[in-house]
Write an enzyme that holds these catalytic residues in place. Structure first.
Site, PDB file in Angstrom:
ATOM      1  N   GLY A 124      -5.140  -9.225   3.551  1.00 50.55           N
ATOM      2  CA  GLY A 124      -5.818  -8.396   2.546  1.00 50.55           C
ATOM      3  C   GLY A 124      -5.072  -8.260   1.240  1.00 50.55           C
ATOM      4  CD  GLU A 156     -14.141 -12.455  -2.111  1.00 53.66           C
ATOM      5  OE1 GLU A 156     -13.905 -12.953  -3.209  1.00 53.66           O
ATOM      6  OE2 GLU A 156     -15.234 -11.974  -1.761  1.00 53.66           O
ATOM      7  CB  SER A 178      -6.009 -10.243  -4.747  1.00 50.11           C
ATOM      8  OG  SER A 178      -5.029  -9.544  -5.489  1.00 50.11           O
ATOM      9  CG  HIS A 228       3.697  -1.752  -4.929  1.00 45.89           C
ATOM     10  ND1 HIS A 228       2.484  -2.354  -5.183  1.00 45.89           N
ATOM     11  CD2 HIS A 228       4.625  -2.639  -5.363  1.00 45.89           C
ATOM     12  CE1 HIS A 228       2.671  -3.538  -5.736  1.00 45.89           C
ATOM     13  NE2 HIS A 228       3.967  -3.741  -5.849  1.00 45.89           N
ATOM     14  CG  ASN A 260      -1.826  -1.226   1.213  1.00 44.59           C
ATOM     15  OD1 ASN A 260      -2.002  -1.855   0.178  1.00 44.59           O
ATOM     16  ND2 ASN A 260      -2.380  -1.576   2.355  1.00 44.59           N
TER      17      ASN A 260
END
Ligand code: OAD
Length: 275
Positions: A219, A247, A221, A127, A110
């Protein structure tokens, strides 16, 4: 004491975290969702509204700037506004508590700076960080923007959106982020697709993963090279990988749920068990 409301893997995760000598926490967009910052690939994610092939690389952004400046202004507003207004949530705060308790390296994809706002911690931001302004070329830090500085850009962008063709005005509006100062070009310290990962954050992140016992992935993916390679590296070296995500379950142990719901009790349980 068993806490069934948090799922069957909760107690195992507490055990692993308690007995670990070195922990890595790897966070992705999901940890900042409860702070009002949209993820990238969920149903209402940023890349669903602004396709990554146009908006996640400098060449695509330049093309949009020339051909559709209003669309670029909309994109910038969608990115900047939530970050300008964000504050750390319960999950960022829980990670800060864990850092105070055990040897932990925090790695994040993030760029929102929320881990640091939750408390004084060292974060490997692979990043980059949107609030840091660096020179082009050289990546030398020029200044750090406050969230208030960012909010001023947001306010100006909102006014700009009332114009039919914001072209040249757009450049002036975003000049605190991207432009020239004292004879050099500057830009936000962001890694877009096609860029090298931020250094020394990336080298530090890989070292941290090589020397940890447990990697807690929160969190993410696991669809971007950086996160996938760190998690693969961990698994191939025998590191236990715990995943917190509603997920995605690619790990040794999956805690299914949101970071803001699961992390506070998880870290509290580690503290209680460690005495
Ligand atoms: P994604 O948007 O790909 O994934 C977000 C993850 O967070 C998903 O697995 C969700 O299920 C999960 N999630 C959503 N809400 C959550 C919550 N409240 N608590 C916990 N998890 C939640 O974001 P990343 O994997 O972080 O890179 O993607 C990384 C990179 O993709 C970004 O850094 C950016 C983007 O392309 C670049 O632009 C280079």
């Amino acid at each position: 004491m068993s806490q069934p409301e948090y799922g069957e893997n909760f107690d195992q995760a507490v055990d692993w975290l308690c007995t670990a000598d070195q922990i890595v926490v790897l966070t992705g967009a999901g940890i900042s969702a409860a702070s009002g910052i949209a993820t990238f690939r969920d149903a209402n994610g940023l890349w669903k509204r602004f396709p990554a092939d146009e908006f996640a690389n400098w060449k695509g952004l330049l093309q949009v700037a020339i051909l559709q400046p209003k669309r670029l202004a909309e994109f910038l507003l969608a990115v900047l506004q939530p970050i300008a207004q964000a504050t750390p949530n319960a999950a960022h705060q829980a990670i800060h508590r864990l850092v105070q308790m055990k040897p932990v390296a925090v790695i994040t994809q993030n760029v929102d700076g929320l881990h640091q706002d939750a408390g004084e911690i060292n974060v490997h931001e692979i990043h980059g960080n949107l609030l840091e302004i660096v020179t082009i070329p050289g990546n030398t830090l020029v200044k750090k923007l406050s969230r208030n500085d960012l909010q001023c850009v947001v306010d100006d962008l909102e006014k700009l959106l009332t114009q039919v063709w914001p072209g040249a005005q757009l450049l002036k509006t975003i000049s605190p982020l991207l432009g020239t100062s004292h004879g050099t070009f500057h830009r936000p310290n962001l890694v877009l697709f096609g860029d090298q990962l931020a250094e020394p954050a990336w080298a530090n992140a890989k070292n941290a993963v090589q020397s940890c016992d447990v990697l807690l992935a929160v969190g993410t993916s696991q669809s971007v090279y950086t996160e996938v390679s760190l998690i693969d590296e961990a698994r191939s070296s025998g590191v236990k990988v715990v995943v917190i995500d509603p997920e995605v379950m690619n790990g040794d142990l999956w805690l299914s749920g949101t970071a803001e719901f699961l992390l506070p009790p998880l870290i509290d349980a580690v503290r209680q068990k460690a005495g």
